[in-house]
Design a protein around this motif. Structure first.
Motif, PDB file in Angstrom:
ATOM      1  N   TRP A   1     -21.729  33.490-107.909  1.00  0.00           N
ATOM      2  CA  TRP A   1     -21.533  33.860-109.310  1.00  0.00           C
ATOM      3  C   TRP A   1     -20.059  33.973-109.693  1.00  0.00           C
ATOM      4  CZ3 TRP A   1     -23.762  36.932-105.561  1.00  0.00           C
ATOM      5  CH2 TRP A   1     -23.030  38.048-105.140  1.00  0.00           C
ATOM      6  N   THR A   2     -19.182  34.127-108.693  1.00  0.00           N
ATOM      7  CA  THR A   2     -17.767  34.277-109.013  1.00  0.00           C
ATOM      8  C   THR A   2     -17.132  32.964-109.468  1.00  0.00           C
ATOM      9  OG1 THR A   2     -17.101  33.918-106.709  1.00  0.00           O
ATOM     10  CG2 THR A   2     -17.469  36.188-107.392  1.00  0.00           C
ATOM     11  N   TYR A   3     -17.782  31.840-109.209  1.00  0.00           N
ATOM     12  CA  TYR A   3     -17.232  30.555-109.638  1.00  0.00           C
ATOM     13  C   TYR A   3     -17.041  30.538-111.160  1.00  0.00           C
ATOM     14  CZ  TYR A   3     -16.851  25.528-110.516  1.00  0.00           C
ATOM     15  OH  TYR A   3     -16.436  24.281-110.938  1.00  0.00           O
ATOM     16  N   ALA A   4     -18.083  30.905-111.878  1.00  0.00           N
ATOM     17  CA  ALA A   4     -17.993  30.889-113.345  1.00  0.00           C
ATOM     18  C   ALA A   4     -16.958  31.897-113.838  1.00  0.00           C
ATOM     19  CB  ALA A   4     -19.363  31.193-113.949  1.00  0.00           C
ATOM     20  N   GLN A   5     -16.862  33.035-113.164  1.00  0.00           N
ATOM     21  CA  GLN A   5     -15.888  34.047-113.565  1.00  0.00           C
ATOM     22  C   GLN A   5     -14.459  33.539-113.357  1.00  0.00           C
ATOM     23  OE1 GLN A   5     -17.262  37.209-111.048  1.00  0.00           O
ATOM     24  NE2 GLN A   5     -18.891  37.827-112.446  1.00  0.00           N
ATOM     25  N   MET A   6     -14.234  32.885-112.216  1.00  0.00           N
ATOM     26  CA  MET A   6     -12.901  32.334-111.966  1.00  0.00           C
ATOM     27  C   MET A   6     -12.586  31.181-112.911  1.00  0.00           C
ATOM     28  SD  MET A   6     -12.287  32.498-107.825  1.00  0.00           S
ATOM     29  CE  MET A   6     -13.854  31.777-107.313  1.00  0.00           C
ATOM     30  N   LYS A   7     -13.597  30.389-113.235  1.00  0.00           N
ATOM     31  CA  LYS A   7     -13.382  29.282-114.164  1.00  0.00           C
ATOM     32  C   LYS A   7     -12.971  29.803-115.535  1.00  0.00           C
ATOM     33  CE  LYS A   7     -15.573  25.177-116.135  1.00  0.00           C
ATOM     34  NZ  LYS A   7     -16.807  24.372-116.260  1.00  0.00           N
ATOM     35  N   ASP A   8     -13.548  30.932-115.923  1.00  0.00           N
ATOM     36  CA  ASP A   8     -13.202  31.523-117.210  1.00  0.00           C
ATOM     37  C   ASP A   8     -11.780  32.088-117.187  1.00  0.00           C
ATOM     38  OD1 ASP A   8     -13.979  32.577-119.915  1.00  0.00           O
ATOM     39  OD2 ASP A   8     -13.632  34.488-118.917  1.00  0.00           O
ATOM     40  N   SER A   9     -11.403  32.706-116.053  1.00  0.00           N
ATOM     41  CA  SER A   9     -10.096  33.362-115.956  1.00  0.00           C
ATOM     42  C   SER A   9      -8.966  32.408-115.575  1.00  0.00           C
ATOM     43  CB  SER A   9     -10.149  34.501-114.934  1.00  0.00           C
ATOM     44  OG  SER A   9     -11.116  35.462-115.288  1.00  0.00           O
ATOM     45  N   ALA A  10      -9.293  31.423-114.742  1.00  0.00           N
ATOM     46  CA  ALA A  10      -8.253  30.520-114.233  1.00  0.00           C
ATOM     47  C   ALA A  10      -8.787  29.091-114.150  1.00  0.00           C
ATOM     48  CB  ALA A  10      -7.783  30.992-112.864  1.00  0.00           C
ATOM     49  N   PRO A  11      -9.075  28.467-115.292  1.00  0.00           N
ATOM     50  CA  PRO A  11      -9.709  27.142-115.288  1.00  0.00           C
ATOM     51  C   PRO A  11      -8.885  26.068-114.580  1.00  0.00           C
ATOM     52  CG  PRO A  11      -8.911  27.718-117.499  1.00  0.00           C
ATOM     53  CD  PRO A  11      -8.843  28.961-116.666  1.00  0.00           C
ATOM     54  N   ASP A  12      -7.580  26.112-114.700  1.00  0.00           N
ATOM     55  CA  ASP A  12      -6.754  25.099-114.041  1.00  0.00           C
ATOM     56  C   ASP A  12      -6.837  25.230-112.524  1.00  0.00           C
ATOM     57  OD1 ASP A  12      -5.998  24.147-116.497  1.00  0.00           O
ATOM     58  OD2 ASP A  12      -4.079  25.222-116.537  1.00  0.00           O
ATOM     59  N   PHE A  13      -6.848  26.459-112.026  1.00  0.00           N
ATOM     60  CA  PHE A  13      -6.973  26.684-110.585  1.00  0.00           C
ATOM     61  C   PHE A  13      -8.316  26.158-110.081  1.00  0.00           C
ATOM     62  CE2 PHE A  13      -8.910  29.398-107.331  1.00  0.00           C
ATOM     63  CZ  PHE A  13      -8.061  29.143-106.261  1.00  0.00           C
ATOM     64  N   VAL A  14      -9.379  26.466-110.797  1.00  0.00           N
ATOM     65  CA  VAL A  14     -10.711  26.029-110.369  1.00  0.00           C
ATOM     66  C   VAL A  14     -10.793  24.507-110.360  1.00  0.00           C
ATOM     67  CG1 VAL A  14     -13.153  25.984-111.020  1.00  0.00           C
ATOM     68  CG2 VAL A  14     -11.876  28.147-111.057  1.00  0.00           C
ATOM     69  N   ALA A  15     -10.227  23.876-111.368  1.00  0.00           N
ATOM     70  CA  ALA A  15     -10.291  22.419-111.462  1.00  0.00           C
ATOM     71  C   ALA A  15      -9.467  21.723-110.382  1.00  0.00           C
ATOM     72  CB  ALA A  15      -9.815  21.971-112.842  1.00  0.00           C
ATOM     73  N   LYS A  16      -8.372  22.332-109.980  1.00  0.00           N
ATOM     74  CA  LYS A  16      -7.440  21.654-109.091  1.00  0.00           C
ATOM     75  C   LYS A  16      -7.402  22.185-107.670  1.00  0.00           C
ATOM     76  CE  LYS A  16      -2.470  20.635-108.641  1.00  0.00           C
ATOM     77  NZ  LYS A  16      -1.117  20.876-109.214  1.00  0.00           N
ATOM     78  N   ASP A  17      -7.436  23.507-107.503  1.00  0.00           N
ATOM     79  CA  ASP A  17      -7.106  24.092-106.201  1.00  0.00           C
ATOM     80  C   ASP A  17      -8.198  24.923-105.554  1.00  0.00           C
ATOM     81  OD1 ASP A  17      -4.516  23.034-106.009  1.00  0.00           O
ATOM     82  OD2 ASP A  17      -3.707  24.598-107.313  1.00  0.00           O
ATOM     83  N   LEU A  18      -9.361  25.069-106.182  1.00  0.00           N
ATOM     84  CA  LEU A  18     -10.417  25.868-105.568  1.00  0.00           C
ATOM     85  C   LEU A  18     -11.251  25.028-104.614  1.00  0.00           C
ATOM     86  CD1 LEU A  18     -11.924  28.583-105.374  1.00  0.00           C
ATOM     87  CD2 LEU A  18     -13.431  27.757-107.205  1.00  0.00           C
ATOM     88  N   GLY A  19     -11.318  25.458-103.357  1.00  0.00           N
ATOM     89  CA  GLY A  19     -12.176  24.820-102.370  1.00  0.00           C
ATOM     90  C   GLY A  19     -13.280  25.764-101.947  1.00  0.00           C
ATOM     91  N   PHE A  20     -14.337  25.233-101.349  1.00  0.00           N
ATOM     92  CA  PHE A  20     -15.463  26.081-100.930  1.00  0.00           C
ATOM     93  C   PHE A  20     -16.199  25.426 -99.769  1.00  0.00           C
ATOM     94  CE2 PHE A  20     -15.850  24.139-105.140  1.00  0.00           C
ATOM     95  CZ  PHE A  20     -16.707  23.079-104.891  1.00  0.00           C
ATOM     96  N   VAL A  21     -16.579  26.261 -98.801  1.00  0.00           N
ATOM     97  CA  VAL A  21     -17.324  25.811 -97.619  1.00  0.00           C
ATOM     98  C   VAL A  21     -18.320  26.895 -97.225  1.00  0.00           C
ATOM     99  CG1 VAL A  21     -15.486  24.331 -96.718  1.00  0.00           C
ATOM    100  CG2 VAL A  21     -15.559  26.752 -96.062  1.00  0.00           C
ATOM    101  N   ASN A  22     -19.271  26.516 -96.376  1.00  0.00           N
ATOM    102  CA  ASN A  22     -20.190  27.501 -95.817  1.00  0.00           C
ATOM    103  C   ASN A  22     -19.476  28.267 -94.714  1.00  0.00           C
ATOM    104  OD1 ASN A  22     -22.533  28.954 -95.480  1.00  0.00           O
ATOM    105  ND2 ASN A  22     -23.786  27.232 -94.808  1.00  0.00           N
ATOM    106  N   PHE A  23     -20.026  29.394 -94.324  1.00  0.00           N
ATOM    107  CA  PHE A  23     -19.382  30.256 -93.339  1.00  0.00           C
ATOM    108  C   PHE A  23     -19.299  29.558 -91.979  1.00  0.00           C
ATOM    109  CE2 PHE A  23     -18.872  33.927 -90.526  1.00  0.00           C
ATOM    110  CZ  PHE A  23     -18.012  34.738 -91.260  1.00  0.00           C
TER     111      PHE A  23
END
Length: 427
Positions: free
Chosen positions: A272-294
């Motif tokens: 759920w934090t993805y949408a929150q970060m996209k709202d707060s820092a859209p440029d970061f989410v579009a360019k620099d946010l990565g995600f993996v499983n544990f």
């Protein structure tokens, strides 16, 4: 982390809403939560059902999160529950079952196997008590994800960790550059819990927590349990988390801000934090946010595809409802709940509905990579362990959260943690 993923937290109740509020005698009633966009998606689904079934409508009432939890307990105890009961499965559902307050849906699902087959198989564990199904998984999934800052990884010249040993090796690499390895809103307690949920799974496999959930004697004292507790303290002692993490709150999204403001390299948190970060820092989410499983743990029993978090939300039917009300509820659950229109609405809101094949509706969404990741993680998980504070009873969950905070603050040992938790097993 009950109530965190999909609805805002507050106290007051709201009134009845939606068509059919004057037709409950020939239909059914449904209580759920306030908070957009979730509330609007739920209401639109009910309205489609009511339009197609004008002689057997559903009347809805919505409450804010904390008020709902109090109201539904009171209503169930008084025999005045709504026909359709919104919940989180797990420990709360078990208490309803033990008090004979919700309908056994096992045979209903067996009569139409497609009803169950269309939903993620991993979502049913939290809907099941003693091998019987008492709730229908619904809405969206929210696995816990290891987020990372691509720019910081590039700066330090390292790759996202695939093993626990690599996690520990990254700690000095980032600390030497003045970057906190992990952000953590430790004051909120349930954020700490996510680390243990994954380490317990990766080291001991899902059967480790299943033994705890079942209340087996001294389950918290199992060797794999003590190893997982020790590993998380090893990370704390190595300065793996940002300084002062026990004073940082998740409710304020301060932990997320540390990630997107380049103060921390990684963050273990809910989808759920993805949408929150996209709202707060859209440029970061579009360019620099990565995600993996544990990452995996060498020698551990857990399947690398396993995940933890919230495998769905859950709807039950009151055992005290009339046969007519139950029939209307079952028709709604089998014909309109999570239809294609509702699935698309969840996807448009940045969530993945708990439906096999719902990824076909992602299309050219700007969040397609993220949505596909969540879909694959959730639908292909061998096991989707429900958040512990939802899986356990409310009383046990509170003791758990208190002890987890102490564990992370290094004020108790793994053995002391296990002793304290063994004392409330099965409660």
């Amino acid at each position: 982390m009950a109530g965190i993923p999909l609805a805002g937290l507050s106290l007051a109740a709201c009134g009845s809403a939606g068509p059919g509020s004057s037709s409950a005698s020939t239909g059914a009633t449904y209580w759920s939560l306030t908070g957009q966009p979730q509330e609007g998606i739920r209401q639109a689904t009910v309205e489609r059902f009511n339009a197609a079934n004008p002689d057997s409508t559903i009347a809805t009432t919505v409450f804010q999160n904390d008020a709902y939890k109090t109201k539904i307990k009171t209503a169930l105890g008084a025999g005045e529950a709504p026909t359709i009961i919104y919940g989180w499965g797990g420990g709360g559902l078990r208490t309803y079952v033990q008090a004979d307050q919700v309908e056994d849906l096992t045979d209903w699902f067996a009569q139409d196997p497609q009803l169950k087959d269309r939903l993620f198989a991993s979502s049913f564990a939290a809907a099941t008590v003693d091998q019987k199904i008492y709730a229908v998984p619904c809405e969206a999934v929210a696995p816990i994800v290891l987020f990372y800052n691509k720019a910081l990884f590039a700066k330090v010249g390292v790759q996202p960790p695939k093993t626990w040993d690599e996690v520990l090796a990254l700690v000095p690499a980032f600390n030497s550059q003045g970057i906190a390895p992990f952000s953590l809103g430790g004051q909120s307690r349930w954020t700490n819990m996510m680390w243990l949920e994954f380490l317990f799974d990766r080291i001991g496999g899902p059967e480790l927590f299943e033994s705890i959930y079942a209340g087996n004697k001294d389950a918290w004292n199992a060797p794999a349990s003590l190893q997982a507790l020790s590993e998380v303290q090893k990370l704390v002692k190595a300065n793996g988390f940002i300084k002062g993490f026990s004073s940082i709150t998740a409710d304020s999204n301060a932990d997320q801000a540390l990630l997107y403001s380049d103060k921390a390299a990684m963050m273990l948190h809910g989808a759920w934090t993805y949408a929150q970060m996209k709202d707060s820092a859209p440029d970061f989410v579009a360019k620099d946010l990565g995600f993996v499983n544990f990452p995996t743990v060498t020698g551990g029993k857990g399947d690398p595809s396993n995940t933890v978090g919230n495998p769905g939300q859950y709807l039950s039917i009151s055992a005290k409802a009339s046969d007519t009300e139950k029939d209307v509820a079952k028709k709604f659950l089998s014909t309109t709940l999570l239809d294609t229109t509702e699935q698309k609405a969840w996807i448009d809101s940045g969530n993945i509905p708990v439906v096999n094949g719902s990824d076909s509706l992602i299309g050219d969404s700007p969040d397609a990579a993220w949505l596909q990741f969540v879909y694959q993680t959730s639908s292909q998980a061998s096991t989707f362990v429900q958040s512990w504070d939802q899986a356990l009873s409310p009383a046990s969950a509170e003791v758990l959260l208190d002890n987890i905070a102490k564990l992370f603050q290094l004020s108790i040992s793994p053995e002391q943690f296990a002793t304290s938790m063994n004392a409330v097993l099965g409660q």
